[in-house]
Design a protein around this motif. Sequence first.
Motif, PDB file in Angstrom:
ATOM      1  N   GLU A 120      63.210  76.430  49.886  1.00  0.00           N
ATOM      2  CA  GLU A 120      62.858  76.189  48.483  1.00  0.00           C
ATOM      3  C   GLU A 120      64.025  75.292  48.229  1.00  0.00           C
ATOM      4  OE1 GLU A 120      62.803  79.884  45.587  1.00  0.00           O
ATOM      5  OE2 GLU A 120      63.421  78.394  44.351  1.00  0.00           O
ATOM      6  N   SER A 123      62.496  71.438  49.499  1.00  0.00           N
ATOM      7  CA  SER A 123      61.272  71.609  49.227  1.00  0.00           C
ATOM      8  C   SER A 123      61.227  71.816  47.069  1.00  0.00           C
ATOM      9  CB  SER A 123      60.037  72.589  49.237  1.00  0.00           C
ATOM     10  OG  SER A 123      60.459  74.540  48.485  1.00  0.00           O
ATOM     11  N   ASP A 130      58.131  63.673  48.332  1.00  0.00           N
ATOM     12  CA  ASP A 130      57.465  64.559  49.231  1.00  0.00           C
ATOM     13  C   ASP A 130      57.405  63.896  50.823  1.00  0.00           C
ATOM     14  OD1 ASP A 130      56.204  66.137  47.117  1.00  0.00           O
ATOM     15  OD2 ASP A 130      54.653  65.155  46.342  1.00  0.00           O
TER      16      ASP A 130
ATOM     17  N   THR B 116      60.850  81.038  60.211  1.00  0.00           N
ATOM     18  CA  THR B 116      61.029  79.466  60.332  1.00  0.00           C
ATOM     19  C   THR B 116      59.871  79.549  60.602  1.00  0.00           C
ATOM     20  OG1 THR B 116      62.906  80.653  60.832  1.00  0.00           O
ATOM     21  CG2 THR B 116      62.694  77.404  61.097  1.00  0.00           C
ATOM     22  N   HIS B 117      58.986  79.314  61.865  1.00  0.00           N
ATOM     23  CA  HIS B 117      57.948  78.736  62.169  1.00  0.00           C
ATOM     24  C   HIS B 117      56.594  78.817  61.506  1.00  0.00           C
ATOM     25  CE1 HIS B 117      55.790  77.241  65.926  1.00  0.00           C
ATOM     26  NE2 HIS B 117      55.073  77.866  65.940  1.00  0.00           N
ATOM     27  N   PHE B 119      57.052  78.056  58.474  1.00  0.00           N
ATOM     28  CA  PHE B 119      57.252  76.770  57.724  1.00  0.00           C
ATOM     29  C   PHE B 119      57.435  75.361  58.302  1.00  0.00           C
ATOM     30  CE2 PHE B 119      59.613  79.726  55.263  1.00  0.00           C
ATOM     31  CZ  PHE B 119      59.346  79.635  53.406  1.00  0.00           C
ATOM     32  N   GLU B 120      56.998  75.449  59.889  1.00  0.00           N
ATOM     33  CA  GLU B 120      57.110  74.332  60.499  1.00  0.00           C
ATOM     34  C   GLU B 120      55.260  73.699  60.577  1.00  0.00           C
ATOM     35  OE1 GLU B 120      57.998  74.222  64.468  1.00  0.00           O
ATOM     36  OE2 GLU B 120      56.993  72.763  65.257  1.00  0.00           O
ATOM     37  N   SER B 123      53.872  72.768  57.478  1.00  0.00           N
ATOM     38  CA  SER B 123      54.351  71.717  57.043  1.00  0.00           C
ATOM     39  C   SER B 123      53.842  69.905  58.596  1.00  0.00           C
ATOM     40  CB  SER B 123      56.363  71.404  57.321  1.00  0.00           C
ATOM     41  OG  SER B 123      56.856  71.078  58.386  1.00  0.00           O
ATOM     42  N   LYS B 124      53.532  70.708  59.771  1.00  0.00           N
ATOM     43  CA  LYS B 124      53.299  69.335  59.930  1.00  0.00           C
ATOM     44  C   LYS B 124      51.487  69.393  60.454  1.00  0.00           C
ATOM     45  CE  LYS B 124      53.233  71.422  64.979  1.00  0.00           C
ATOM     46  NZ  LYS B 124      53.941  71.898  66.243  1.00  0.00           N
ATOM     47  N   ASP B 130      50.996  64.896  51.928  1.00  0.00           N
ATOM     48  CA  ASP B 130      52.709  65.265  51.878  1.00  0.00           C
ATOM     49  C   ASP B 130      52.569  66.181  50.155  1.00  0.00           C
ATOM     50  OD1 ASP B 130      53.469  64.402  54.562  1.00  0.00           O
ATOM     51  OD2 ASP B 130      54.377  62.707  53.503  1.00  0.00           O
ATOM     52  N   MET B 131      52.122  65.451  49.368  1.00  0.00           N
ATOM     53  CA  MET B 131      52.433  66.506  48.609  1.00  0.00           C
ATOM     54  C   MET B 131      52.051  68.123  48.562  1.00  0.00           C
ATOM     55  SD  MET B 131      50.458  65.243  44.618  1.00  0.00           S
ATOM     56  CE  MET B 131      48.281  67.028  45.544  1.00  0.00           C
ATOM     57  N   LYS B 133      51.806  69.617  51.006  1.00  0.00           N
ATOM     58  CA  LYS B 133      52.937  70.580  52.031  1.00  0.00           C
ATOM     59  C   LYS B 133      53.693  71.306  50.962  1.00  0.00           C
ATOM     60  CE  LYS B 133      51.895  67.932  56.582  1.00  0.00           C
ATOM     61  NZ  LYS B 133      51.899  66.480  57.101  1.00  0.00           N
ATOM     62  N   ALA B 134      54.527  70.148  50.541  1.00  0.00           N
ATOM     63  CA  ALA B 134      55.665  70.531  49.394  1.00  0.00           C
ATOM     64  C   ALA B 134      55.579  71.032  48.313  1.00  0.00           C
ATOM     65  CB  ALA B 134      56.232  68.966  49.106  1.00  0.00           C
ATOM     66  N   VAL B 137      54.858  74.921  50.486  1.00  0.00           N
ATOM     67  CA  VAL B 137      56.782  75.544  51.118  1.00  0.00           C
ATOM     68  C   VAL B 137      57.870  75.975  49.930  1.00  0.00           C
ATOM     69  CG1 VAL B 137      59.078  74.595  51.983  1.00  0.00           C
ATOM     70  CG2 VAL B 137      56.417  73.961  53.629  1.00  0.00           C
ATOM     71  N   MET B 138      57.134  75.351  49.116  1.00  0.00           N
ATOM     72  CA  MET B 138      57.798  75.931  47.390  1.00  0.00           C
ATOM     73  C   MET B 138      57.630  76.564  46.962  1.00  0.00           C
ATOM     74  SD  MET B 138      59.394  73.815  44.395  1.00  0.00           S
ATOM     75  CE  MET B 138      57.603  74.299  43.659  1.00  0.00           C
ATOM     76  N   LEU B 140      56.112  79.231  49.071  1.00  0.00           N
ATOM     77  CA  LEU B 140      55.793  80.582  50.370  1.00  0.00           C
ATOM     78  C   LEU B 140      57.605  80.586  50.155  1.00  0.00           C
ATOM     79  CD1 LEU B 140      54.929  82.244  51.966  1.00  0.00           C
ATOM     80  CD2 LEU B 140      54.790  79.612  54.039  1.00  0.00           C
ATOM     81  N   ALA B 141      58.568  79.752  49.791  1.00  0.00           N
ATOM     82  CA  ALA B 141      59.839  80.166  50.170  1.00  0.00           C
ATOM     83  C   ALA B 141      59.761  80.356  49.033  1.00  0.00           C
ATOM     84  CB  ALA B 141      60.430  79.000  49.886  1.00  0.00           C
ATOM     85  N   GLN B 142      59.180  80.810  47.303  1.00  0.00           N
ATOM     86  CA  GLN B 142      59.782  81.037  46.327  1.00  0.00           C
ATOM     87  C   GLN B 142      59.484  82.831  46.451  1.00  0.00           C
ATOM     88  OE1 GLN B 142      58.020  79.122  43.236  1.00  0.00           O
ATOM     89  NE2 GLN B 142      60.016  77.978  42.528  1.00  0.00           N
TER      90      GLN B 142
END
Lengths: 291, 291
Positions: A120, A123, A130, B116-117, B119-120, B123-124, B130-131, B133-134, B137-138, B140-142
């Motif tokens: 987080e 990101s 981005d 961890t995986h 997020f990989e 992101s790939k 990219d927007m 993905k960013a 990720v944000m 999902l982490a929240q």
Amino acid sequence: MSRFLTEQKEEVERRLPGYVAHLDSPEILVKAMRYSLEAGGKRLRPILLLATLEGYGVSLEKGYDTACAIEMIHTYSLIHDDLPAMDNDDMRRGKPTNHREFGEAMAILAGDALLTHSFEVISKSPYLNDMEKAKLVMLLAQSAGPKGMVGGQVADMEAEARDDLDVTELEYIHHHKTGDLLAFSIEAGGILASAGEEERLSLRRFAKNLGLAFQIKDDILDVEGDAEKMGKPSGSDVTNGKSTYPKLLGMDGAKEKLNWHIREAKEYLLQIKRDHQLLHELTDYVASRTH
Amino acid sequence: MSRFLTEQKEEVERRLPGYVAHLDSPEILVKAMRYSLEAGGKRLRPILLLATLEGYGVSLEKGYDTACAIEMIHTYSLIHDDLPAMDNDDMRRGKPTNHREFGEAMAILAGDALLTHSFEVISKSPYLNDMEKAKLVMLLAQSAGPKGMVGGQVADMEAEARDDLDVTELEYIHHHKTGDLLAFSIEAGGILASAGEEERLSLRRFAKNLGLAFQIKDDILDVEGDAEKMGKPSGSDVTNGKSTYPKLLGMDGAKEKLNWHIREAKEYLLQIKRDHQLLHELTDYVASRTH
């Protein structure tokens, strides 16, 4: 160099609490996260990233979020490594380990929380675009996940059951268990400086050698180091029957290998057409540090 | 609906192994990750994301990477929840839990690796810019981190020590422990469909009610459900002295509350000017499912 190191260690430590202190989370979880995150340590990974940025002439402000995210990942890995089911360590940096202070369940969750939160932090960093966020998240997940740090930790566990480990196997373990996250710290600096693919490759090779040098030095210090400076009893690797470089190569052989990796690291650094003076000096620091 | 559900459950299960089977990681780690990831389950979270995409008329191909990443996070949370230090469960989905099969240390690491995986994987993903993905990720982490799922798990642990929990506190726990990741599954669909901020808010509110309904139904099934279909003994919450909706509100009160959240969920869904027929039907499924 040592001024940069001291100043940036302080700056990182000044900033770290801000990433977790105001989380809208159960109080005890925040307390457990902060307990380990603020327990000190060399802050080597954040400093490596910041030193790389400095060499590229990029504002350090751009790097603090990522630098602190790396320290969160490093901290989570220590919390989980210390657990009874893993290394079963009671002390870390002169304080009771996280699970000794908060219980095993909370320590597992504090580790999970730090790991997740690090993504987080990257990101939502206002200093990154981005593309940078996507690249950093991918590389961090690769470096910390099953192909990287966690994979190295598993290989290390598997190796503990054996006493016939050779240097190649030991190198594999360290390359992933500690090397990948160190390498990320440096390559992340390259990403934030918009370094090209070839230059990032040189940075990665530099970091790989630096990482192994760091680990060999750790093993040497475990035998020769000052227990008080290290924050743990010296000779603990021997007591635990761990495979180490001095054990496999003898103390002279280990020191020779340390110097070889330091020389290799510096050669890769010279391939980069930038004055990475700080990284040179950090490489010397790794070789000569006393704790 | 049930055809979409069955087909997409199969499609997700067909794809899941591909994300971990060829990892350049110690074999035993990959085995432990796959053991739990491929252990079945409803695959509700991936299906919610895919159903949201379908409602927006976006190609499902765009969503599979994120859908499978969510399932990795869900799976890691189950592995860690089952650990001896946490719920100490021996069985999950009719099979020994991860730590019963691979040992505690490996279960902790397999969980860390899946987390961890994930997020990989996002992101790939070649289907995301990219927007996207960013943003993913944000969010999902929240949803999975200290403010979300992990925070809910801590609150749940804290609550276990007490027997005077009220409905508001129980709701807080479920809102975070299971609701946040369910909500992410649906909001992620909105992100991939480039839904506006207001529409994403309606999706989130829909998901929040659906998540609570899901949990209340879980509690009801624990009392009334068929042990074989559930893959765990019925009445286990009562045996464990857990606070549940039927315990706090009585069985009639719990069923009334379930229906209220189902109605609320549907109202928020109607605010979206899209034919989210599948989400409507999934909401009915949550209310009427028998396991």
